[in-house]
Design an enzyme around this catalytic site. Structure first.
Site, PDB file in Angstrom:
ATOM      1  N   HIS A 103     -52.118  52.503  85.166  1.00  0.00           N
ATOM      2  CA  HIS A 103     -51.009  52.356  86.116  1.00  0.00           C
ATOM      3  C   HIS A 103     -50.792  50.899  86.502  1.00  0.00           C
ATOM      4  CE1 HIS A 103     -49.871  56.546  86.938  1.00  0.00           C
ATOM      5  NE2 HIS A 103     -51.138  56.822  86.672  1.00  0.00           N
ATOM      6  N   LYS A 155     -47.096  54.973  79.673  1.00  0.00           N
ATOM      7  CA  LYS A 155     -46.474  54.737  80.975  1.00  0.00           C
ATOM      8  C   LYS A 155     -45.501  53.561  80.846  1.00  0.00           C
ATOM      9  CE  LYS A 155     -50.006  57.023  83.732  1.00  0.00           C
ATOM     10  NZ  LYS A 155     -50.708  57.706  82.628  1.00  0.00           N
ATOM     11  N   SER A 205     -54.190  56.216  91.226  1.00  0.00           N
ATOM     12  CA  SER A 205     -52.784  56.595  91.037  1.00  0.00           C
ATOM     13  C   SER A 205     -52.285  57.626  92.037  1.00  0.00           C
ATOM     14  CB  SER A 205     -52.579  57.118  89.617  1.00  0.00           C
ATOM     15  OG  SER A 205     -53.385  58.262  89.378  1.00  0.00           O
TER      16      SER A 205
END
Length: 395
Positions: free
Chosen positions: A213, A242, A185
């Protein structure tokens, strides 16, 4: 050492962090997470959140959370195995497993807890775990807690991975687990899962991927990096915090025996409160939205391509990649902080990343695209990056 001496020592440590330009400060938002946020009564273009699909303030998720508050209360006041499991928790676990093509999944308060609790129950001193050098801190901490022999390979270096697999086999490891981020990330790099899974098969190893991610927007229907590469892995960890709504909550998905043993022995699961019903209900709603969100994924990657091209044309140094994380490399921590401040003054919210989050000398501003950003937003952001870059001497 007295209490006064101890506190003076901490003050000196903090002063040293400040003097090196490594002190992190938090800005207080007074608005929901979105493409635009309010800080100190100013509206800022937000280019640094993990809100990839723009769902953090989605009305459908908010409505689902409201219904759960009304129907099933505010909090569980218990760990899962005592009296903290509701029907919603099992529904979400089964839904995550179905979405990812796994037997089952198990929920945690965060993916940091999921990774922290994964390795110790599964691996003993007769086993080996082989970890990418740039894996997330939670994987590193989780591996430290287990008794397995530890091996590390240089980031995405498949020759080094094979050498570590050979070493683990030569050392007589019973079971070998390869652990990697699906997306690194800080850089926006994708792990080479085709090569990793091929090596795992050759050497009889298992694979574990942290897909925080990627879940929700990488691969067909957002099923993550294994789906993106067209491969299968043994264990997937991820987050609801996320792309899947942006609140909190993590999970481990994998074979039934893995999930069942974690439910018996994973310490962060056994000794943490169950996720609140509102979070779980919103997670279920988020998965329904994500499966049908091809339009949002297309917008996200269109935005990423446009933003990357604009920054490159302006003369900024970027790391190559295909992910919506697009780091602007600046080198020194003080320069990263100065650039972030210059952008803040111009109406753009970003954060400088520097040691210990990234290696010394590799400070950066990690920009992140999301599907809620418009072309006008991106043009405004590019104008301000050019202005701030010139003001700070970056370009």
């Amino acid at each position: 050492m007295s209490r006064t001496d101890f506190l003076q020592h901490l003050d000196q440590t903090l002063a040293g962090i400040e003097a090196q330009g490594l002190f992190k400060r938090e800005r207080i938002m007074s608005s929901p997470q979105s493409a635009h946020v309010t800080v100190a009564e100013r509206s800022l273009l937000n280019l640094c959140a993990n809100n990839y699909l723009g769902l953090a303030n989605d009305p459908a998720l908010i409505a689902a959370a409201h219904r759960a508050l009304d129907d099933q209360g505010f909090g569980m006041a218990s760990v899962r195995f005592i009296c903290g499991t509701q029907d919603l928790h099992r529904q979400l676990e089964q839904r995550i497993a179905q979405f990812l093509g796994m037997d089952d999944s198990i929920l945690f308060a965060a993916c940091f807890d999921a990774n922290g609790g994964l390795f110790e129950p599964l691996l003993g001193p007769e086993d080996a775990v082989i970890s990418d050098a740039l894996n997330h801190a939670s994987i590193i901490d989780g591996i430290r807690l287990c008794k397995a022999k530890r091996y590390r390979y240089a980031n995405s270096d498949m020759a080094d991975l094979e050498a570590q697999l050979q070493a683990a086999r030569a050392d007589g490891a019973r079971h070998i687990l390869i652990a990697t981020d699906g997306v690194f990330s800080m850089d926006g790099y994708l792990a080479n899962l085709p090569a990793i899974t091929a090596l795992a098969e050759t050497y009889g190893a298992l694979t574990m991927v942290d897909d925080c991610h990627a879940t929700g927007f990488m691969g067909p229907q957002g099923r993550g990096t294994p789906a993106h590469h067209g491969v299968s892995v043994d264990i997937l960890t991820g987050t609801l915090g996320k792309a899947l709504g942006g609140a909190l909550g993590g999970y481990i998905a994998g074979p039934q025996a893995v999930v069942d043993l974690l439910r018996q022995r994973a310490r962060p699961y056994l000794f943490s409160n169950a996720l609140p019903p509102a979070i779980v209900a919103a997670g279920l709603a988020a998965l329904d939205l994500v499966e049908a969100a091809d339009d949002l994924r297309a917008q996200l990657f269109d935005n990423a391509a446009y933003w990357r091209a604009g920054l490159s044309d302006a003369g900024f140094t970027l790391l190559p990649g295909e992910h919506p994380i697009i780091p602007v490399m600046l080198g020194e921590a003080t320069l990263a902080q100065a650039m972030a401040t210059a952008l803040y003054d111009r109406g753009v919210y970003v954060s400088g990343f520097f040691f210990p989050v990234v290696p010394k000398g590799q400070a950066r501003i990690r920009t992140q695209m999301n599907a809620a950003l418009t072309r006008a937003d991106l043009d405004f952001g590019l104008d301000q990056f050019r202005a701030a870059g010139k003001a700070t001497g970056v370009i």
